[in-house]
Design an enzyme around this catalytic site. Sequence first.
Site, short mmCIF file in Angstrom:
data_model
loop_
_atom_site.label_atom_id
_atom_site.label_comp_id
_atom_site.label_asym_id
_atom_site.label_seq_id
_atom_site.Cartn_x
_atom_site.Cartn_y
_atom_site.Cartn_z
N TYR A 11 67.11 35.42 20.47
CA TYR A 11 67.22 36.45 19.42
C TYR A 11 67.69 37.80 19.98
CZ TYR A 11 64.91 33.37 16.09
OH TYR A 11 64.62 32.33 15.24
N ILE A 12 67.38 38.07 21.24
CA ILE A 12 67.78 39.34 21.85
C ILE A 12 69.05 39.17 22.69
CG2 ILE A 12 67.08 41.13 23.52
CD1 ILE A 12 65.62 41.21 20.76
N ARG A 151 64.01 47.11 21.15
CA ARG A 151 63.14 47.53 20.04
C ARG A 151 63.66 47.07 18.69
NH1 ARG A 151 63.07 53.82 21.73
NH2 ARG A 151 60.86 54.04 22.20
N LYS A 203 57.00 50.38 25.75
CA LYS A 203 57.21 49.27 24.80
C LYS A 203 55.88 48.61 24.41
CE LYS A 203 58.92 45.95 22.44
NZ LYS A 203 59.73 46.00 21.25
N ASN A 207 53.93 48.51 20.41
CA ASN A 207 53.39 47.35 19.66
C ASN A 207 51.87 47.41 19.54
OD1 ASN A 207 55.86 46.35 19.06
ND2 ASN A 207 55.94 44.90 20.73
N ARG A 243 50.43 64.14 8.26
CA ARG A 243 50.21 63.62 9.62
C ARG A 243 49.43 62.31 9.62
NH1 ARG A 243 50.67 68.76 9.45
NH2 ARG A 243 48.59 69.06 8.60
N CYS A 257 55.37 39.48 19.11
CA CYS A 257 55.34 40.83 19.71
C CYS A 257 53.97 41.50 19.49
CB CYS A 257 56.43 41.70 19.12
SG CYS A 257 58.07 41.15 19.55
N LYS A 316 55.96 37.00 8.58
CA LYS A 316 56.17 38.17 7.73
C LYS A 316 57.21 37.87 6.66
CE LYS A 316 59.53 40.75 10.40
NZ LYS A 316 59.92 42.03 10.88
N ARG A 323 56.19 31.64 14.34
CA ARG A 323 55.50 31.85 15.62
C ARG A 323 54.26 32.73 15.44
NH1 ARG A 323 60.23 33.41 19.83
NH2 ARG A 323 61.17 34.33 17.99
N LYS A 400 48.59 40.36 0.04
CA LYS A 400 49.60 41.37 0.40
C LYS A 400 49.84 42.39 -0.70
CE LYS A 400 51.75 40.98 3.78
NZ LYS A 400 51.46 41.47 5.15
N1 NAD Z 1 63.01 38.77 19.02
C1 NAD Z 1 62.63 40.02 18.84
O1 NAD Z 1 62.58 40.50 17.72
C2 NAD Z 1 62.29 40.89 20.01
C3 NAD Z 1 62.27 42.28 19.83
C4 NAD Z 1 61.98 43.08 20.91
C5 NAD Z 1 61.72 42.51 22.15
N2 NAD Z 1 61.73 41.16 22.29
C6 NAD Z 1 61.44 40.61 23.62
O2 NAD Z 1 62.64 40.09 24.17
C7 NAD Z 1 62.37 38.96 25.00
C8 NAD Z 1 63.18 37.77 24.54
O3 NAD Z 1 62.79 37.47 23.22
P1 NAD Z 1 63.66 36.53 22.27
O4 NAD Z 1 63.09 36.68 20.91
O5 NAD Z 1 65.11 36.76 22.50
O6 NAD Z 1 63.25 35.09 22.85
P2 NAD Z 1 63.96 33.71 22.54
O7 NAD Z 1 62.96 32.67 22.78
O8 NAD Z 1 64.67 33.78 21.23
O9 NAD Z 1 65.11 33.62 23.66
C9 NAD Z 1 64.87 33.52 25.00
C10 NAD Z 1 65.90 32.60 25.62
O10 NAD Z 1 65.69 32.58 27.04
C11 NAD Z 1 65.98 31.28 27.48
N3 NAD Z 1 65.40 31.10 28.81
C12 NAD Z 1 64.13 30.83 29.18
N4 NAD Z 1 64.02 30.78 30.51
C13 NAD Z 1 65.25 31.02 31.01
C14 NAD Z 1 65.78 31.10 32.31
N5 NAD Z 1 65.00 30.95 33.39
N6 NAD Z 1 67.09 31.33 32.46
C15 NAD Z 1 67.89 31.48 31.37
N7 NAD Z 1 67.45 31.42 30.12
C16 NAD Z 1 66.14 31.20 29.93
C17 NAD Z 1 65.41 30.38 26.41
O11 NAD Z 1 66.00 29.09 26.47
C18 NAD Z 1 65.79 31.15 25.13
O12 NAD Z 1 67.03 30.74 24.60
C19 NAD Z 1 60.86 38.75 24.91
O13 NAD Z 1 60.24 39.41 25.97
C20 NAD Z 1 60.49 39.42 23.61
O14 NAD Z 1 59.15 39.86 23.59
C21 NAD Z 1 62.03 40.34 21.26
#
Ligand code: NAD
Length: 424
Positions: A11-12, A151, A203, A207, A243, A257, A316, A323, A400
């Site tokens: 996702y990131i 973020r 960060k 949260n 405030r 998160c 949500k 998750r 809600k």
């Molecule tokens: N999704 C959000 O909204 C969000 C927002 C802010 C921060 N974050 C943080 O960002 C980080 C990633 O979150 P996400 O939602 O993208 O997770 P995700 O599970 O969607 O993606 C993570 C990816 O990493 C891959 N992966 C795992 N181990 C690996 C490795 N050794 N080498 C290469 N790839 C590997 C997985 O296969 C997966 O595709 C987390 O720490 C999360 O807390 C997420």
Amino acid sequence: MEKICVVGLGYIGLPTSVMFANNGKKVHGMDVNEAAIKKIQNKELHIEENGLEERLVAAIDSGNLTVSTKPEQADVFIIAVPSPINEDKTANLEYVRLATKSIVPYLQKGNLVILESTVPPRTVQDVMIPELVESGLGIGTELLVSHSPERVIPGKVFEELVENSRIVGGINQESSEKTAELYRAFVKGEIFLTDATTAEMVKVIENTYRDVNIAFANELAKISENIGVNVWDAISLANHHPRVNIHLPGPGVGGHCIAVDPWFLVELDKKNANLIHLARQTNDAMPMFTANKVKEIMDSEQIQNPKVAVLGLSFKANIDDMRESPSVEVTKHLNELNLEFTAFDPHIHEINMANQTTDLKEAVSNADILVVLTDHNEFKGLNPTEIGKLVRSKIVLDTKNCLERTAWEDAGFEVRVLGDSKSK
Ligand SMILES: NC(=O)c1ccc[n+]([C@@H]2O[C@H](COP(=O)([O-])OP(=O)(O)OC[C@H]3O[C@@H](n4cnc5c(N)ncnc54)[C@H](O)[C@@H]3O)[C@@H](O)[C@H]2O)c1
């Protein structure tokens, strides 16, 4: 042209890769998930995000984005892998450690390594640096390292990647400055420089603040029920104070998160993290509170062998992500209380659990109580008259405060709202 290797394309990582590729960088994305890589290579999505598909196609067609299951040499490495908690609520930093280890053979003098995953303070120093040392490069001189936590909110990632301010924490000034310069390729928000451990803390604080605030709202909801107040009205009025910014109560806190990151601080300093720990426990107890409320209502209405319709399974509104969803916990507690239920969520198209249906009609047919656990637009738009024809008893518990109460009451429903004493 600067080349970036992004490790972890979820996702990131995937939107970040696409953003850099479409803003003049050469990007190689890698992920250990072969199925995801195959899809991305075919310009298909393995995750949902608004605007991602067309941007991915553009990035690959431009030749700026390639992906595979292996890292490649680059100028910058960005790590965006999961950072969950274990069963015992301790941080699982194995993904971060293994991802860091995997890039070591590809590192060269002058490279920059950025961690984007949300991690407990000191992870860069205590987990990443010991792995990066294996490259033989001088840490902070020949190899720059920083943390820049993400973020963004799912659904609005492409807007927020550009508009949000960013925290950049290097292990030294040069690391911070180089990292900030890189993100300026697309970030229009302010970029604040600090050290790596402070960035990690920032960060986690963000949260944790939200978790504690929600726990406060949940506590106010329980108190309000006992003292003749509607907590939703009270919080709304209190928030007119310039405030005060109180979040809203609900059946619990989910996602990967807010329900996870406060545990990092509890683990690091259990003796002092009292409020934070209590907030986690308060929010984790809300599904049980909600299930008990269902039982109390059924008992007070003297309904024998009631059937419960659980509406909403994602953590949500208007997303398909289950998750750490409190709804799943509510259903477990309903089971423990021997309450029969059918669960439905308009955003979840696969059957993930027993007693789940993808058909609203099936969920509500012959139900004695509708329990609304997520404020999906689909639930706000339900027609109470039509639903009233399907149910056995016209009772709804809205956790809600998202239903049009008078419309439901006009259709003959008894409406109970979490945190509202009038409907206790
Ligand atoms: N999704 C959000 O909204 C969000 C927002 C802010 C921060 N974050 C943080 O960002 C980080 C990633 O979150 P996400 O939602 O993208 O997770 P995700 O599970 O969607 O993606 C993570 C990816 O990493 C891959 N992966 C795992 N181990 C690996 C490795 N050794 N080498 C290469 N790839 C590997 C997985 O296969 C997966 O595709 C987390 O720490 C999360 O807390 C997420």
